[in-house]
Design a protein around this motif. Structure first.
Motif, PDB file in Angstrom:
ATOM      1  N   ALA B 226      15.588  -6.635  -3.110  1.00 29.68           N
ATOM      2  CA  ALA B 226      14.795  -5.570  -3.685  1.00 29.68           C
ATOM      3  C   ALA B 226      13.432  -6.091  -4.283  1.00 29.68           C
ATOM      4  O   ALA B 226      12.486  -5.495  -3.783  1.00 29.68           O
ATOM      5  CB  ALA B 226      15.614  -4.833  -4.988  1.00 29.68           C
ATOM      6  N   LEU B 227      13.498  -7.201  -4.857  1.00 34.59           N
ATOM      7  CA  LEU B 227      12.392  -7.816  -5.177  1.00 34.59           C
ATOM      8  C   LEU B 227      11.484  -8.328  -4.033  1.00 34.59           C
ATOM      9  O   LEU B 227      10.225  -8.033  -4.116  1.00 34.59           O
ATOM     10  CB  LEU B 227      12.595  -9.052  -6.083  1.00 34.59           C
ATOM     11  N   LEU B 228      12.215  -8.722  -3.049  1.00 36.66           N
ATOM     12  CA  LEU B 228      11.209  -9.100  -2.122  1.00 36.66           C
ATOM     13  C   LEU B 228      10.573  -7.854  -1.247  1.00 36.66           C
ATOM     14  O   LEU B 228       9.377  -7.939  -1.059  1.00 36.66           O
ATOM     15  CB  LEU B 228      12.112  -9.824  -0.936  1.00 36.66           C
ATOM     16  N   VAL B 229      11.355  -6.619  -1.252  1.00 41.21           N
ATOM     17  CA  VAL B 229      10.726  -5.692  -0.739  1.00 41.21           C
ATOM     18  C   VAL B 229       9.580  -5.033  -1.612  1.00 41.21           C
ATOM     19  O   VAL B 229       8.464  -4.602  -1.025  1.00 41.21           O
ATOM     20  CB  VAL B 229      11.623  -4.573  -0.575  1.00 41.21           C
ATOM     21  N   PHE B 230       9.705  -5.459  -2.966  1.00 40.87           N
ATOM     22  CA  PHE B 230       8.706  -4.870  -3.859  1.00 40.87           C
ATOM     23  C   PHE B 230       7.589  -5.800  -3.591  1.00 40.87           C
ATOM     24  O   PHE B 230       6.313  -5.272  -3.849  1.00 40.87           O
ATOM     25  CB  PHE B 230       9.381  -5.078  -5.275  1.00 40.87           C
ATOM     26  N   GLY B 231       7.789  -6.934  -3.423  1.00 39.49           N
ATOM     27  CA  GLY B 231       6.647  -7.970  -3.142  1.00 39.49           C
ATOM     28  C   GLY B 231       5.711  -7.528  -2.131  1.00 39.49           C
ATOM     29  O   GLY B 231       4.639  -7.463  -2.086  1.00 39.49           O
ATOM     30  N   GLY B 232       5.962  -6.867  -1.140  1.00 38.17           N
ATOM     31  CA  GLY B 232       5.224  -6.120  -0.162  1.00 38.17           C
ATOM     32  C   GLY B 232       4.332  -5.292  -0.728  1.00 38.17           C
ATOM     33  O   GLY B 232       3.428  -5.159  -0.309  1.00 38.17           O
ATOM     34  N   ALA B 233       5.110  -4.332  -1.425  1.00 44.76           N
ATOM     35  CA  ALA B 233       4.175  -3.064  -2.081  1.00 44.76           C
ATOM     36  C   ALA B 233       3.231  -3.811  -2.957  1.00 44.76           C
ATOM     37  O   ALA B 233       2.317  -3.301  -3.170  1.00 44.76           O
ATOM     38  CB  ALA B 233       5.272  -2.376  -3.055  1.00 44.76           C
ATOM     39  N   VAL B 234       3.790  -5.043  -3.829  1.00 44.79           N
ATOM     40  CA  VAL B 234       2.599  -5.599  -4.815  1.00 44.79           C
ATOM     41  C   VAL B 234       1.482  -5.872  -3.905  1.00 44.79           C
ATOM     42  O   VAL B 234       0.349  -5.928  -4.413  1.00 44.79           O
ATOM     43  CB  VAL B 234       3.299  -6.792  -5.652  1.00 44.79           C
ATOM     44  N   GLY B 235       1.631  -6.659  -2.695  1.00 50.11           N
ATOM     45  CA  GLY B 235       0.561  -7.134  -1.858  1.00 50.11           C
ATOM     46  C   GLY B 235      -0.247  -5.772  -1.479  1.00 50.11           C
ATOM     47  O   GLY B 235      -1.403  -5.828  -1.558  1.00 50.11           O
ATOM     48  N   LYS B 236       0.357  -4.911  -0.982  1.00 51.56           N
ATOM     49  CA  LYS B 236      -0.433  -3.725  -0.413  1.00 51.56           C
ATOM     50  C   LYS B 236      -0.983  -3.124  -1.223  1.00 51.56           C
ATOM     51  O   LYS B 236      -2.034  -2.462  -1.113  1.00 51.56           O
ATOM     52  CB  LYS B 236       0.684  -2.721   0.624  1.00 51.56           C
ATOM     53  N   SER B 237      -0.294  -2.672  -2.423  1.00 50.48           N
ATOM     54  CA  SER B 237      -0.789  -1.620  -3.487  1.00 50.48           C
ATOM     55  C   SER B 237      -1.616  -2.482  -4.446  1.00 50.48           C
ATOM     56  O   SER B 237      -2.027  -2.084  -5.551  1.00 50.48           O
ATOM     57  CB  SER B 237       0.221  -0.935  -4.156  1.00 50.48           C
ATOM     58  N   ALA B 238      -2.053  -3.681  -4.133  1.00 51.56           N
ATOM     59  CA  ALA B 238      -2.697  -4.395  -5.188  1.00 51.56           C
ATOM     60  C   ALA B 238      -2.405  -4.479  -6.590  1.00 51.56           C
ATOM     61  O   ALA B 238      -3.063  -4.220  -7.472  1.00 51.56           O
ATOM     62  CB  ALA B 238      -4.377  -3.777  -5.154  1.00 51.56           C
ATOM     63  N   GLN B 239      -1.198  -4.670  -6.703  1.00 52.58           N
ATOM     64  CA  GLN B 239      -0.563  -4.790  -8.183  1.00 52.58           C
ATOM     65  C   GLN B 239      -0.622  -6.307  -8.524  1.00 52.58           C
ATOM     66  O   GLN B 239      -0.759  -7.115  -7.705  1.00 52.58           O
ATOM     67  CB  GLN B 239       0.832  -4.438  -8.164  1.00 52.58           C
ATOM     68  N   PHE B 240      -0.689  -6.411  -9.867  1.00 50.49           N
ATOM     69  CA  PHE B 240      -0.895  -7.671 -10.499  1.00 50.49           C
ATOM     70  C   PHE B 240       0.573  -8.563  -9.902  1.00 50.49           C
ATOM     71  O   PHE B 240       1.433  -8.256 -10.168  1.00 50.49           O
ATOM     72  CB  PHE B 240      -0.766  -7.791 -12.073  1.00 50.49           C
ATOM     73  N   PRO B 241       0.185  -9.580  -9.644  1.00 47.05           N
ATOM     74  CA  PRO B 241      -0.837 -10.555  -9.614  1.00 47.05           C
ATOM     75  C   PRO B 241      -1.419 -10.679  -8.164  1.00 47.05           C
ATOM     76  O   PRO B 241      -2.352 -11.496  -8.187  1.00 47.05           O
ATOM     77  CB  PRO B 241      -0.059 -11.806 -10.013  1.00 47.05           C
ATOM     78  N   LEU B 242      -1.324  -9.761  -7.416  1.00 51.86           N
ATOM     79  CA  LEU B 242      -1.768  -9.916  -6.007  1.00 51.86           C
ATOM     80  C   LEU B 242      -2.982  -8.935  -5.921  1.00 51.86           C
ATOM     81  O   LEU B 242      -3.311  -8.325  -4.811  1.00 51.86           O
ATOM     82  CB  LEU B 242      -0.930  -9.532  -4.891  1.00 51.86           C
ATOM     83  N   HIS B 243      -3.690  -8.391  -6.955  1.00 50.26           N
ATOM     84  CA  HIS B 243      -4.712  -7.304  -6.945  1.00 50.26           C
ATOM     85  C   HIS B 243      -5.920  -7.676  -6.605  1.00 50.26           C
ATOM     86  O   HIS B 243      -6.800  -7.019  -6.388  1.00 50.26           O
ATOM     87  CB  HIS B 243      -4.816  -6.596  -8.481  1.00 50.26           C
ATOM     88  N   VAL B 244      -6.122  -9.220  -6.549  1.00 55.38           N
ATOM     89  CA  VAL B 244      -7.450  -9.584  -6.555  1.00 55.38           C
ATOM     90  C   VAL B 244      -8.428  -9.348  -5.210  1.00 55.38           C
ATOM     91  O   VAL B 244      -9.577  -9.470  -5.237  1.00 55.38           O
ATOM     92  CB  VAL B 244      -7.655 -11.250  -6.480  1.00 55.38           C
ATOM     93  N   TRP B 245      -7.601  -8.754  -4.016  1.00 58.96           N
ATOM     94  CA  TRP B 245      -8.335  -8.630  -2.839  1.00 58.96           C
ATOM     95  C   TRP B 245      -9.087  -7.206  -3.220  1.00 58.96           C
ATOM     96  O   TRP B 245     -10.116  -7.101  -2.162  1.00 58.96           O
ATOM     97  CB  TRP B 245      -7.413  -8.639  -1.743  1.00 58.96           C
ATOM     98  N   LEU B 246      -8.365  -6.319  -3.781  1.00 58.14           N
ATOM     99  CA  LEU B 246      -8.881  -4.871  -3.652  1.00 58.14           C
ATOM    100  C   LEU B 246     -10.340  -4.699  -4.015  1.00 58.14           C
ATOM    101  O   LEU B 246     -11.273  -4.127  -3.238  1.00 58.14           O
ATOM    102  CB  LEU B 246      -7.895  -3.871  -4.318  1.00 58.14           C
ATOM    103  N   PRO B 247     -11.067  -5.431  -5.065  1.00 59.87           N
ATOM    104  CA  PRO B 247     -12.162  -5.053  -5.702  1.00 59.87           C
ATOM    105  C   PRO B 247     -13.057  -5.779  -4.471  1.00 59.87           C
ATOM    106  O   PRO B 247     -14.279  -5.104  -4.290  1.00 59.87           O
ATOM    107  CB  PRO B 247     -12.430  -5.864  -6.902  1.00 59.87           C
ATOM    108  N   ASP B 248     -12.798  -6.865  -4.179  1.00 58.53           N
ATOM    109  CA  ASP B 248     -13.643  -7.329  -2.878  1.00 58.53           C
ATOM    110  C   ASP B 248     -13.869  -6.566  -1.764  1.00 58.53           C
ATOM    111  O   ASP B 248     -14.820  -6.515  -0.865  1.00 58.53           O
ATOM    112  CB  ASP B 248     -13.136  -8.986  -2.644  1.00 58.53           C
ATOM    113  N   ALA B 249     -12.503  -5.850  -1.671  1.00 58.18           N
ATOM    114  CA  ALA B 249     -12.666  -5.050  -0.257  1.00 58.18           C
ATOM    115  C   ALA B 249     -13.715  -3.903  -0.321  1.00 58.18           C
ATOM    116  O   ALA B 249     -13.867  -3.137   0.762  1.00 58.18           O
ATOM    117  CB  ALA B 249     -11.133  -4.481  -0.140  1.00 58.18           C
TER     118      ALA B 249
END
Lengths: 488, 669, 102
Positions: B226-249
C-alpha cells in the motif's frame, strides 16, 4: 551415396574454394609479382570449368548434403556460366587493375570466392542454402564494388550496393521465414509437397504464401536487377572497377535467374498463375524502363548498366512462357549464355578503351574506327547481339524467348519485347555512329591492352559462333532443363 | 449500458489518433492542427457526457454490479489470462465529467495563448497525447493500462515543461520533473508487481478480492504494498517530500500548467489512491492510511505557507496546487473518499481557471513577476472578474464550489482526526490570505511598471475563463450536505455523495465514514476564510503596493526568508541526496578528472544525457516520422522525372512501395 | 501458452521499425542498425515457427543461427564500406552520397 562420389560431384566448388584460399594465402607471401596471382587464379578456374563440363556431359543428377544442394545438368550449366564469366573478368582485369591499385592479390581471391558463391547459388535447393549462397555472393561483390577504397565513386557504389542489398536480403529472409512457417520446411521439393497436401485439406493460404513469394522475389530480383529492384545497378556499375561491373552484369544476374526458376518451379508450382502474372508485369516494366533510361545516358558504363536491366526483362519473357512447352525455359538458359559473351564482351571492350583513354564518356568514342579499328568492329558485333540482330547469339536468344511467348499466347509480351529491341537499337547505334561517322577529338592510334583484347576476341568468336550454329547449345539447354523437376 | 461501454475506448483513442495525424500529416499547418486537436477532445467530451448522463440516470445500476467492463485484450499467461480493458464505475464517471470538460476549455484557450509559437502544431500534438494518457488512466480497469497511461502523461509532462527548451530553466525543470516523478513511478511499479504476484491479477476488482486474503496471510507485505502504491501518488501529485518538481514545472506554457500541473495529471496521484482505496483500508487499523493522512496534512499546510512568499504569479498557484492536493490526499487518509473526489473535481475547475487567468495576465503584461504588475483590474476586466471567482472559490467563500468541498473535508477531519483538522483549517486560512495577496498585487492599485501596457486577451481565451468560472461557482451545489438546512433537500440531498458512495459497496471490508453536516465546523472554516481575506486586504488591498515598494511581509524576518526559500528543501536535497548520488557515481564511475564540483556537474551531465536522448527523440521519432513521410511523397513526385536520384534510400523506398503494391494487388486478385 | 500470432505480430512490428529506420535515418550507421532490426525480426519469426510448427526438426533454429552469423559478417563489411566512404567524403550521411545519379 559415398563420400568419394560426393566429392566428385562437388569438385568444381571444391577446386574453387581451395584455389581461392591458395590465392589469398599466396597474396601474403608474394610481394612483387602480383600478376602471377592472376594467372594462378585463371589456372584454378580451368580445372573447375573442366570438372563442371565433364559432369555436365555425364548427365548426372544428385541431391547432396541432406538436400542442401543438387548437382544436376541445370546447376552444372550455370556453373559453367559462372566459371566462364569469372575467367573473362580475370582476363579483363589484368592490366586494368595493375594500373589502378597495389592490392591485387585479394582481388583475384575474391573473384574466385564470388565464382564459388555463384556455383553454390546455381546448386542450392534449400531456402537456407539459397540464403547463404546469395549472401555469400553479395558480401564478396560488396567488397569488390568498393574495391578502390580511395576512389569516392567506388566507395559510394559499394555503400549503395551494400545498403540496397542488405535491405532486399532482409526482405527476402522475411519471405523465407513466412514460407518456412507456412510449410514447416525449407526444402524446395518438400515445400511443394506440403503445399499440395495443405491445398487438398485446407483453403489455399494465398494470403501467406503470396507475400512470402513476393518478399523472396525481392531478394532474387535484386540479384537480377529487375525493376523496381534495379536502382542499385547503374550506380554500382559506374562506381565499381569495370571488371567487377562486368562480372555483376553477367554472373549474379544469371544465377538470380537460376535460383528464381528453381524456387518457382520446384517449390511453388501451385501458385504458378500468380507468379507468372507478377513476373509478366515486372518483365514489361523492366524492359521498357531499362531501355528508355539507357537512351539518355552519356556514360557508357551507365548505358550498359541500363541496357543490362532491359536484357533481364527479355529473359523474363522466356521465363513466364512456361506452357505449352519447355522452350521458354530453354530460351532463358540459352539467352543467359549468349548474354554472357555479349555483355561481358561489350564491357571488356569498354575496359580496354578506358584503360588507354581513362574515359567512359560516349562522346570520347568519336572516331574510334580510325584509332582502333578492331575494337570498333568487335563493339559493333556486341551491340548487334545486344540489340538482337542476326547473325549473333543475341538474336538466337531473343528468337527463343519471344517465340516461346508467342507459343504461350502472350502476344503482347512478344510485341512489347520486339518494340523494345527496336528502341534499344537507337542507343546502341548511337555509340556505333560516334565510332564510325564522327571525327575523333583526339588523333593517334590506341595501343590496346593485351589480355582484355584476348577476352574480347574469345567473346566475339563465341557470339558469332552461337549466332551462326546454335544447335549444340540448344541441345545442351534442352537437356539441362529436362532435369529440372517438373515442367508442364 | 453494455452498448455504451463499447464507446469508452474511443475516449482516449480519438486524441491518440489525432496526435498521430498531427505529427504525421498536419504539422505544417498550424491552424488545422489546433482545430483537429480541439475537435478530437470535443468528441471525447461528447462521448464522456453521454456516459456521464446515462450513469447519473441510473444506467448501469452500480448498486448491483461494481462496474461495467469491456475487455480489449486478453494476454494469455499460462493458466489464466491478463485482461486489459476499460470500465465504467462511479469514480470513472465522476472523472469523465471533469477531465474532458477542463481539457476542452484549455485546448480552446491554447489556440489563443500559443498563437505565434514556432512549435504550435507540436504543442497540440503533445497535449492530445497527454489527453490520451489522462483519459486512458480514468477509464482503465486494470493497473497495467493505468500505469501505461501514467507513464504517457509523465512523458508528455516532461515534453511540455521543456516545451520552450531554448530556455535552460525550462529544460532543467523538465528534467527535474521527470526524474522526481520517476522515483514515485518506480515505487508504484514495485507495488504493482507485488500485487500481481500476490493476487495473480491486475484488474482492480480481482485485486481487491485478492488483497483480502493477502491482508490476513501477510499483513506486513500488504502494508508495504500500500505504501509503495502511495509512493507513486506522492510523486505524481507532488506531495512532500517529492513536491519539489511542481513549482519548477511552471516553466512550461501556462495552458500546460493549467491542464497538467493543476487540473488533471497531478490529480492522478489522488485518483490512484482513491481508485486503490481498498488496499489501504484492508488492513485492520489501517496503518497505511495514517501515512497517507500525515503526508497529505503536512503538504497541505506547509505548501500553503510557502505560497505566501512567492512573487511569481504561477509559482504561487503551483504551491497552492500542492497544498490543495495535500488536502485531497489528507482527506483520503481519513477515509473521506467521496469528499476527496469532490474536492478533486471542484479544484480542477477553479485551479484551471486561476491558471488560465494568470496565463491571460502573463499574455497581457509579458511577465510572471507580480511585483511588476498591479492595476490590471480595469485593463483586463474579464480576466479580473473570473480570476476573482476562482480566488474566492479557492479561499472557500460560500457558496462557491471550493467552500462546499473544503468544508466536507474539514467536517470529516473534525470527527476522524483533530490534528488533521487543525492543520487543514490553518491551511485554509493561509490559502485565503495568499490568494488575496495575489489578487491585490496583480489587479489592485496602479501599475508598478510604467513600461508594461497590458491589454485584455482575445475572446478565444476569456470565453473558456467564463465557462470555468461558472463551473467554479456552481459546481459545489452538487455536493451540498444532505442535512444542510433548506439548501440540502432542495438540491437533491447531496446527489454527488449519493452517486459516488456506491463505489465500494461490493467490498465488505471497505468501511468509509459518513459524516453529516456540522454547523460549527462550517462556521469556523467560513470565519477562517474571511479572516484570511481580511488580513490580506489589510496588508495589500487597503493601500496597494506602489512601484518599487517592498513586500510588507518581509518584516517577518527569518520566517519570511524561510518561506521565501521554500524551507530550503531543494538545498537540503542538493546537500544530501544529490551529493550522495554524486559520491556513489564517483565511486563507481571513478571519474578521475580531479575535483568534481558537485551538483552542477552531475546535474549538468544528466541534463546533457537527457537532452541528448530527448533530442534524438525529437529529431528521429517526431521529425523522422514527418520527414520520412515527406521524403516518401517527394520521392514519388521526383521519381517521375528522375527515378535515379542517386540516393540509395530513395531506391529502397521504391522497393518497399513496389513490394507493398504487389502484395496488395495480388492478394486482392 | 502465448499464441503464435503474437510472436509474428511482434516480429512484423520489429521488422517495420527496422525498415522505417532504414528508410528514414540519414546516418549510414543508423541504417545498418535498422537492417539488424529487420534481421532480428526474421529470427523471431523463424524461432517462433520452429517452436510452434516443427519443434521436432531443428530447421528454424539452424536457419536463425545462420542468419545471426551472416548478419555479423554483413555488418562488418558494411562498416568497412562506411569507413571508406567517410575517408573519402568526411560524411556518413547517405543523402550526401549521391555523386552518381540519373
Amino acid at each position: 551415396m559415398d563420400w568419394a562420389e560426393t566429392l566428385i560431384l562437388l569438385s568444381p566448388q571444391l577446386i574453387l574454394v581451395v584455389w581461392a584460399l591458395l590465392v589469398l594465402g599466396l597474396d601474403l607471401l608474394v610481394t612483387k609479382a602480383k600478376d602471377s596471382l592472376a594467372y594462378l587464379a585463371l589456372a584454378g578456374l580451368a580445372p573447375a570449368l573442366g570438372a563442371a563440363v565433364y559432369l555436365l556431359l555425364q548427365r548426372t543428377g544428385q541431391s547432396l548434403l541432406s538436400g542442401m544442394v543438387q548437382v544436376d545438368a541445370y546447376s552444372l550449366y550455370f556453373t559453367v556460366i559462372a566459371c566462364l564469366a569469372s575467367g573473362l573478368v580475370i582476363l579483363a582485369s589484368m592490366e586494368y587493375m595493375k594500373a589502378r591499385t597495389r592490392y591485387r592479390g585479394e582481388f583475384y581471391g575474391l573473384l574466385l570466392l564470388a565464382t564459388l558463391a555463384m556455383t553454390l547459388m546455381a546448386a542450392s535447393t534449400n531456402l537456407i542454402m539459397i540464403y547463404l549462397s546469395i549472401e555469400f555472393m553479395s558480401l564478396t561483390s560488396y567488397v569488390l564494388v568498393g574495391y578502390f577504397r580511395d576512389d569516392p565513386k567506388s566507395s559510394e557504389g559499394g555503400l549503395k550496393y551494400f545498403l540496397f542489398g542488405a535491405v532486399t536480403s532482409s526482405l527476402m529472409l522475411y519471405g523465407m521465414s513466412l514460407m518456412y512457417g507456412a510449410t514447416g520446411t525449407t526444402d524446395l521439393a518438400e515445400i511443394a509437397t506440403n503445399l499440395a497436401a495443405m491445398h487438398a485439406t485446407m483453403p489455399p493460404m494465398r494470403w501467406l504464401i503470396l507475400p512470402a513469394i513476393l518478399f523472396m522475389l525481392a531478394g532474387f530480383s535484386f540479384k537480377m536487377a529487375l525493376v523496381p529492384f534495379h536502382q542499385w545497378s547503374p550506380d554500382a556499375y559506374e562506381g565499381a572497377p569495370t571488371p567487377v561491373a562486368t562480372l555483376l552484369s553477367v554472373g549474379p544476374k544469371a544465377m538470380g535467374f537460376s535460383i528464381l526458376l528453381r524456387v518457382l518451379i520446384t517449390a511453388v508450382p501451385l501458385f504458378q498463375f500468380d507468379w507468372v502474372a507478377i513476373l509478366m508485369g515486372i518483365s514489361l516494366v523492366t524492359m521498357t524502363l531499362g531501355n528508355l533510361t539507357a537512351m539518355r545516358q552519356t556514360n557508357i558504363k551507365r548505358m550498359l548498366a541500363y541496357s543490362s536491366i532491359a536484357q533481364a526483362g527479355y529473359v523474363l519473357v522466356g521465363l513466364v512462357s512456361l506452357v505449352p512447352s519447355s522452350i521458354g525455359i530453354q530460351g532463358v538458359l540459352l539467352y543467359l549464355m549468349a548474354y554472357l559473351f555479349t555483355n561481358a564482351g561489350a564491357f571488356i571492350a569498354v575496359i580496354a578503351f578506358s584503360h588507354v583513354t581513362n574515359s567512359d564518356e560516349i562522346a570520347d568514342y568519336a572516331g574510334l574506327v580510325r584509332r582502333a579499328p578492331a575494337l570498333a568492329a568487335v563493339m559493333v558485333v556486341f551491340f548487334m547481339s545486344l540489340a538482337g540482330l542476326p547473325p549473333t547469339a543475341g538474336f538466337v536468344g531473343k528468337l527463343l524467348v519471344f517465340g516461346a511467348a508467342v507459343q504461350a499466347g502472350y502476344y503482347y509480351l512478344a510485341i512489347v519485347g520486339v518494340v523494345n529491341s527496336v528502341i534499344s537499337v537507337v542507343y546502341y547505334f548511337n555509340v556505333v555512329r560516334q565510332m564510325f561517322f564522327l571525327p575523333p577529338t583526339v588523333e593517334g592510334r590506341l595501343s590496346l591492352p593485351r589480355f582484355p583484347m584476348a577476352a574480347v576476341i574469345i567473346c566475339v568468336v563465341l557470339v558469332l559462333l552461337i549466332g551462326l550454329y546454335p544447335q549444340p547449345l540448344i541441345d545442351l539447354v534442352s537437356q539441362s532443363v529436362t532435369l529440372l523437376a517438373v515442367i508442364p | 449500458m453494455e452498448n455504451l461501454v463499447t464507446l469508452v475506448p474511443l475516449i482516449p483513442i480519438v486524441p491518440l489518433l489525432t496526435f498521430a495525424i498531427i505529427v504525421v500529416f498536419t504539422r505544417r499547418n498550424n491552424k488545422l492542427s489546433s482545430y483537429l486537436a480541439v475537435a478530437a477532445i470535443f468528441i471525447s467530451f461528447l462521448i464522456s457526457m453521454v456516459i456521464v448522463f446515462n450513469a447519473v440516470a441510473g444506467m448501469p445500476h452500480f448498486a448491483e454490479e461494481p462496474a461495467v467492463h469491456l475487455t480489449l485484450l486478453r494476454i494469455p499467461t499460462g493458466a489464466t489470462t491478463l485482461d486489459i480493458g476499460v470500465q465504467i464505475d462511479p469514480l470513472t464517471v465522476a472523472l469523465l465529467f471533469m477531465v474532458p470538460t477542463v481539457c476542452l476549455m484549455i485546448f480552446i484557450y491554447s489556440i489563443g495563448y500559443m498563437e505565434g509559437d514556432p512549435r504550435y502544431s507540436r504543442f497540440f500534438a503533445y497535449i492530445c497525447l497527454f489527453a490520451t494518457g489522462m483519459l486512458g488512466l480514468v477509464v482503465a480497469d486494470n493497473l497495467l493500462l493505468l500505469f501505461i497511461s501514467w507513464e504517457v502523461m509523465g512523458l508528455c509532462s516532461y515534453l511540455l515543461i521543456g516545451f520552450w527548451f531554448e530556455k535552460p530553466e525550462a529544460m532543467w525543470a523538465g528534467l527535474k520533473a521527470f526524474i522526481t516523478t520517476r522515483i514515485g513511478d518506480v515505487l508504484l511499479m514495485l507495488g504493482m508487481v507485488i500485487l500481481y504476484s500476490q493476487t495473480g491479477a491486475l484488474r482492480f476488482e480481482t485485486v481487491f478480492e485478492g488483497v483480502e486474503h493477502l491482508a490476513q496471510t501477510n499483513p506486513n507485505l500488504m502494508f508495504i504494498t500500500a505504501l509503495l502504491v502511495f509512493g507513486g501518488a506522492v510523486g505524481k501529485s507532488a506531495q512532500f517530500p517529492l513536491h519539489v518538481w511542481l513549482p519548477d514545472a511552471m516553466e512550461g506554457p501556462t495552458p500546460v500548467s493549467a491542464l497538467i500541473h493543476a487540473a488533471t495529471m497531478v490529480a492522478a496521484g489522488v485518483f490512484l489512491v482513491a481508485r486503490m482505496m481498498p488496499i489501504f483500508v484492508v488492513l485492520a487499523g489501517m496503518p497505511a492510511l495514517a501515512w497517507v493522512a500525515a503526508i497529505g496534512a503536512i503538504t497541505a499546510f506547509f505548501a500553503s505557507t510557502i505560497a505566501i512568499a512567492q512573487d511569481d504569479i504561477k509559482r504561487v498557484l503551483a504551491y497552492s496546487t500542492i497544498s490543495q492536493l495535500g488536502y485531497m490526499i489528507m482527506c483520503l487518509g481519513i477515509g473521506g473518499f467521496v469528499a476527496a473526489v469532490f474536492h478533486l473535481i471542484t479544484h480542477a475547475f477553479f485551479k484551471a481557471l486561476l491558471f488560465l487567468g494568470s496565463g491571460s495576465v502573463i499574455h497581457g503584461v509579458g511577465t510572471n513577476d507580480m511585483m511588476e504588475m498591479g492595476g490590471l483590474r480595469k485593463k483586463m476586466p474579464y480576466t479580473f472578474w473570473t480570476f476573482l471567482v476562482g480566488m474566492l472559490a479557492l479561499a472557500g467563500v460560500p457558496p462557491l464550489a471550493g467552500f462546499w468541498s473544503k468544508d466536507e473535508i474539514l467536517a470529516i477531519a473534525f470527527v476522524q482526526n483533530p490534528v488533521v483538522w487543525v492543520m487543514g483549517t490553518l491551511a485554509a486560512f493561509v490559502t485565503a490570505f495568499y490568494m488575496t495577496r495575489q489578487v491585490c498585487l496583480t489587479f489592485a492599485g496602479e501599475p508598478r511598471n510604467e513600461d508594461i501596457h497590458a491589454h485584455e486577451s482575445p475572446p478565444v481565451m476569456y470565453v473558456p475563463l467564463i465557462v470555468l468560472a461558472v463551473g467554479a461557482a456552481l459546481l459545489g451545489l452538487l455536493g451540498v450536505p444532505a442535512d444542510f438546512p433548506v439548501l440540502g433537500p432542495l438540491l437533491g440531498n447531496n446527489p454527488f455523495h449519493h452517486f459516488l458512495a456506491q463505489q465500494f459497496h461490493h467490498w465488505d471490508y471497505v468501511h468509509l465514514p459518513h459524516v453529516g453536516f456540522n454547523a460549527s465546523v462550517m462556521l469556523i472554516s467560513v470565519v477562517m476564510a474571511l479572516a484570511g481575506i481580511g488580513l490580506g486586504y489589510l496588508i495589500y488591498g487597503r493601500k496597494p503596493l506602489g512601484a518599487g515598494q517592498r513586500d510588507p511581509l518581509e518584516r517577518m524576518g527569518v520566517i519570511w526568508t524561510l518561506l521565501r526559500n521554500k524551507y530550503y528543501i531543494d538545498e537540503i536535497y542538493r546537500a544530501t541526496i544529490i551529493r550522495a548520488a554524486i559520491g556513489v557515481a564517483d565511486l563507481f564511475l571513478s571519474f578521475d578528472q580531479g575535483i568534481i564540483d558537485g551538483i552542477v556537474n552531475l546535474i549538468g551531465k544528466l541534463t546533457e544525457r537527457w537532452s541528448w536522448v530527448s533530442g534524438l527523440f525529437d529529431t528521429y521519432v517526431i521529425d523522422g516520422i514527418v520527414n520520412g513521410v515527406g521524403r516518401v511523397t517527394s520521392a514519388v513526385g521526383q521519381e517521375l522525372r528522375y527515378i535515379q536520384t542517386g540516393r540509395v534510400q530513395n531506391y529502397m523506398i521504391m522497393v518497399v512501395i513496389s513490394l507493398l503494391l504487389l502484395v496488395g494487388v495480388f492478394l486482392y486478385m | 501458452m502465448i499464441p503464435l500470432s503474437w510472436y509474428l505480430i511482434v516480429a512484423a512490428i520489429l521488422f517495420c521499425i527496422g525498415l522505417y529506420g532504414v528508410l528514414a535515418r540519414r546516418n549510414a550507421i543508423g541504417i545498418l542498425m535498422g537492417i539488424e532490426l529487420m534481421l532480428n525480426a526474421v529470427n523471431i519469426n523463424l524461432i517462433a515457427f520452429w517452436r510452434y510448427i516443427t519443434p521436432e526438426v531443428l530447421t528454424g533454429q539452424v536457419f536463425a543461427l545462420f542468419v545471426i552469423t551472416v548478419a555479423a559478417a554483413e555488418a562488418s563489411i558494411g562498416l568497412a564500406l562506411i569507413i571508406s566512404i567517410f575517408r573519402n567524403r568526411e560524411t556518413v550521411i547517405v543523402e550526401d552520397v549521391d555523386m552518381m545519379k540519373w
